[in-house]
Scaffold this motif. Structure first.
Motif, short mmCIF file in Angstrom:
data_model
loop_
_atom_site.label_atom_id
_atom_site.label_comp_id
_atom_site.label_asym_id
_atom_site.label_seq_id
_atom_site.Cartn_x
_atom_site.Cartn_y
_atom_site.Cartn_z
N GLN A 1 0.37 16.25 -50.24
CA GLN A 1 1.75 15.81 -50.09
C GLN A 1 2.70 16.97 -49.79
N THR B 1 -5.99 5.82 -49.00
CA THR B 1 -6.22 5.41 -50.38
C THR B 1 -4.92 4.92 -50.99
N GLY C 1 -3.77 5.88 -53.86
CA GLY C 1 -3.13 7.06 -54.43
C GLY C 1 -2.29 7.81 -53.42
N GLU C 2 -2.81 7.98 -52.21
CA GLU C 2 -2.04 8.65 -51.16
C GLU C 2 -0.75 7.90 -50.86
N VAL D 1 0.96 5.82 -52.78
CA VAL D 1 1.91 5.89 -53.88
C VAL D 1 2.59 7.26 -53.92
N GLU D 2 1.80 8.31 -53.77
CA GLU D 2 2.36 9.66 -53.82
C GLU D 2 3.40 9.85 -52.71
N ASP E 1 -14.05 8.25 -50.00
CA ASP E 1 -13.29 7.48 -50.98
C ASP E 1 -12.37 6.44 -50.35
N THR F 1 0.87 -2.67 -55.01
CA THR F 1 1.21 -1.50 -55.81
C THR F 1 2.60 -0.97 -55.45
N ARG G 1 6.18 -0.82 -57.74
CA ARG G 1 6.86 0.46 -57.98
C ARG G 1 8.20 0.55 -57.25
#
Length: 369
Positions: free
Chosen positions: A123, A149, A151-152, A154-155, A182, A196, A200
């Motif tokens: 990031q 992903t 996670g990517e 969201v970050e 992954d 997600t 958020r």
């Protein structure tokens, strides 16, 4: 955020767009100005990919601007010229990209969108590039970020410096460089990212689905999963405007059963002399050929494989590609078996869009009581 609100937001940034919105991916070298402009002319959004050198983008954007000037009536229809914004996007590969060259190109030409992918330092790289490019374009170029992903996504969505305007959700079906180990399929990745982000408070970011989509059926499916539009890469390899060798195109048309006959591997990067990719994160999907078969069968060293590869590239012409005789990289997605003809890019966009609309109308009428 309601789908209609996201659509209205996209329409305000891309006033020429027709929906469902179809995007041509910024494939390295092969996605040039002619392809990008043809896709935008047809109501999509075409991206120019990275060139052989970072400064190649200036040459490509100069050509794109020339195309825009030559087709004055179409440019007027695209409805962006008053703002001095080019009706195409550009893509930057961050791990080996040059932010200085990127800023120079973006400031001079103001593309409608800028696609970022493959950051080496996660990031932080995305933040630096986003800040720099937004600064020189004064926010007129939307930032598109490719993620693979949850996670990517969201970050990026929660970043104070590098929050993207659009997220490209790339499934494992995609050709070219995707997540090494992954990633997930679009069938689960798009809805999970959408849910997600909404939880958020970031549900206003449009999601574009990429990977394995080659016709209107894929578009309709992606929209049902929660995407606002789709990205196609492999399908546009077989467009008249792609900067591609005939042997490469023929190999794409020949390939079937993409789950079996494509593989994600670093082998072909290495055979071509390409090193430096953060290999733990990304690996390219390619059509398998003799190099892969001999590599997996064993008994032959990498040096021997490379010697055969280099000789084939030098001497075999179009036969350097192909399932049976080829040895060099043929990057393509697992939907390769759905690509059956070489067509003008504009026709691909229009046919795919109309097919998707027909399917969605049929589904809606079938649910009416």
């Amino acid at each position: 955020m309601a789908a209609s609100s996201i659509r209205n937001s996209l329409k305000s940034h891309y006033p020429w767009a027709a929906f469902p919105l179809i995007i041509s991916a910024p494939m390295r070298v092969m996605s040039g100005p002619a392809l990008a402009f043809a896709v935008s002319e047809a109501g999509g959004l075409g991206f120019i990919g990275p060139g052989i050198k970072p400064e190649s983008i200036l040459t490509d954007l100069t050509e794109a601007a020339s195309l825009c000037s030559q087709r004055a009536s179409d440019a007027a229809r695209l409805n962006v010229q008053d703002e001095g914004v080019l009706p195409v996007g550009i893509g930057f590969q961050l791990w080996n990209g040059d932010l200085g060259s990127a800023k120079e190109a973006a400031e001079k030409f103001i593309p409608a969108a800028i696609w970022l992918f493959a950051p080496k330092d996660g990031q932080k790289d995305v933040d630096d590039w986003t800040e720099g490019l937004r600064g020189v374009t004064k926010g007129r170029s939307q930032i598109w970020l490719q993620v693979g992903t949850v996670g990517e996504a969201v970050e990026a969505a929660e970043s104070k410096r590098g929050r993207p305007d659009v997220l490209v959700v790339q499934g494992q079906e995609a050709g070219g460089h995707g997540r090494t180990s992954d990633g997930a399929s679009l069938g689960t990745l798009v809805p999970e990212i959408k849910d997600t982000l909404e939880e958020r408070g970031a549900g206003d970011i449009p999601l574009f689905a990429a990977g394995g989509i080659a016709d209107g059926r894929g578009v309709a499916a992606a929209l049902c999963l929660g995407a606002s539009g789709v990205v196609m890469g492999t399908r546009f390899l077989c467009s008249n405007e792609a900067r591609i060798k005939k042997g490469y195109q023929d190999a794409v048309l020949e390939a079937k059963d993409g789950g079996k006959n494509t593989v994600r591997t670093h082998l072909y990067n290495h055979l071509r002399g390409t090193f430096g990719w953060p290999e733990e994160k990304w690996a390219p999907r390619t059509i398998v050929n003799r190099s892969w078969e001999e590599h997996t069968q064993g008994g032959i060293s990498f040096d021997q494989l490379k010697k055969k590869h280099d000789q084939s590239v030098k001497e075999d012409g179009d036969k350097a590609w192909g399932r049976q005789t080829g040895r060099t990289a043929t990057y393509a997605g697992s939907g390769v078996g759905l690509v059956r003809s070489v067509d003008p890019a504009g026709e691909i966009v229009e046919k795919t869009r109309e097919e998707a609309k027909k399917i969605l109308r049929s589904l809606q009428s079938g649910l009416q009581v």
